[in-house]
Design an enzyme around this catalytic site. Structure first.
Site, short mmCIF file in Angstrom:
data_model
loop_
_atom_site.label_atom_id
_atom_site.label_comp_id
_atom_site.label_asym_id
_atom_site.label_seq_id
_atom_site.Cartn_x
_atom_site.Cartn_y
_atom_site.Cartn_z
N LYS A 45 0.84 -1.22 0.00
CA LYS A 45 0.00 0.00 0.00
C LYS A 45 0.87 1.26 0.00
O LYS A 45 0.36 2.37 -0.13
CB LYS A 45 -0.88 0.03 1.27
CG LYS A 45 -2.10 -0.89 1.24
CD LYS A 45 -2.70 -1.17 2.59
CE LYS A 45 -3.22 -0.04 3.36
NZ LYS A 45 -3.90 -0.46 4.62
N LYS A 47 2.40 2.28 2.65
CA LYS A 47 2.08 2.93 3.92
C LYS A 47 3.13 2.52 4.96
O LYS A 47 3.30 1.36 5.26
CB LYS A 47 0.68 2.47 4.38
CG LYS A 47 0.12 3.32 5.50
CD LYS A 47 -1.39 3.35 5.48
CE LYS A 47 -1.90 4.36 6.50
NZ LYS A 47 -3.35 4.55 6.44
N1 C2G Z 1 -10.60 6.64 9.83
C1 C2G Z 1 -11.61 7.49 10.26
N2 C2G Z 1 -11.28 8.68 10.81
C2 C2G Z 1 -9.97 9.05 10.96
C3 C2G Z 1 -8.95 8.16 10.53
C4 C2G Z 1 -9.29 6.94 9.97
O1 C2G Z 1 -12.81 7.18 10.13
N3 C2G Z 1 -9.68 10.25 11.51
C5 C2G Z 1 -11.00 5.36 9.23
C6 C2G Z 1 -10.51 5.22 7.79
O2 C2G Z 1 -11.42 5.87 6.91
C7 C2G Z 1 -10.51 3.70 7.61
C8 C2G Z 1 -10.18 3.19 9.03
O3 C2G Z 1 -10.39 4.29 9.94
O4 C2G Z 1 -11.82 3.25 7.24
C9 C2G Z 1 -8.75 2.71 9.14
O5 C2G Z 1 -7.92 3.77 8.72
P1 C2G Z 1 -6.41 3.40 8.31
O6 C2G Z 1 -5.79 2.64 9.40
O7 C2G Z 1 -5.76 4.65 7.78
O8 C2G Z 1 -6.67 2.36 7.12
P2 C2G Z 1 -6.27 2.51 5.60
O9 C2G Z 1 -4.82 2.71 5.45
O10 C2G Z 1 -7.22 3.50 5.02
O11 C2G Z 1 -6.55 1.02 5.06
O12 C2G Z 1 -8.19 -2.19 2.03
C10 C2G Z 1 -8.51 -1.05 2.80
C11 C2G Z 1 -7.29 -0.49 3.46
O13 C2G Z 1 -6.58 -1.48 4.17
C12 C2G Z 1 -7.68 0.66 4.38
#
Ligand code: C2G
Length: 153
Positions: A45, A47
């Site tokens: 990803k 990340k």
């Molecule tokens: N999230 C949120 N509010 C935030 C930060 C994150 O609602 N302030 C939500 C994101 O939208 C996501 C979840 O928390 O639905 C997890 O966020 P991340 O850990 O950043 O996940 P991400 O890297 O977006 O991975 O296949 C899908 C991916 O693995 C998603």
């Protein structure tokens, strides 16, 4: 019919934004399954994470709104997971709005508003800024002390 909810995420430096999302997902259904991105998948990803998968998975599994944690190892596993776990609702934060609509032939696809003002990236930036300030103050204090020392000699 039982509502089985599924979501995926990295959940690095677990924070209130993650908690609010999982809380809202639990409020919408009966069972909540969370796919936590493995370290290898985060690499795919693009990340960078601070906390290793085993700890991120253990933290998410400990959240009272979560019923099961599975590893997220690829973009493609979602369809299989939805079928395997009898998922009725796939839920993500709305930064993903539209990205998973192709799953709507298998289950309902829902995007929830993100929690404002918090993200793992913002946390890392804040920590970096704080350590920079400390370093400046430290250097300033050393300068003053060296001047005092010189005056005493
Ligand atoms: N999230 C949120 N509010 C935030 C930060 C994150 O609602 N302030 C939500 C994101 O939208 C996501 C979840 O928390 O639905 C997890 O966020 P991340 O850990 O950043 O996940 P991400 O890297 O977006 O991975 O296949 C899908 C991916 O693995 C998603």
């Amino acid at each position: 019919m039982k509502k089985v909810m599924l979501t995926y995420g990295t959940f690095d430096m677990f924070h209130i934004g993650h908690l609010e999302l999982l809380k809202r997902i639990k409020a919408m259904g009966d069972r909540v399954i969370v796919g936590v991105s493995t370290d290898e998948f985060n690499h795919i990803k693009g990340k960078k994470t601070i906390i290793p998968y085993s700890q991120r998975a253990e933290i998410v599994a400990s959240i009272k709104y979560v019923d099961r944690v599975i590893p997220e190892e690829s973009w493609e596993q979602k369809r299989e997971d939805i079928k395997r776990y009898g998922v009725t609702h796939f839920v993500m934060g709305d930064d993903w709005r539209g990205k998973f609509d192709e799953l709507s032939d298998l289950c309902e696809v829902i995007y929830l508003p993100r929690t404002k003002g918090i993200s793992s990236t913002e946390l890392k930036t804040t920590l970096k800024a704080l350590s920079a300030i400390d370093l400046n103050e430290l250097n300033h204090a050393i300068e003053i002390l060296s001047r005092i020392k010189e005056n005493l000699e």
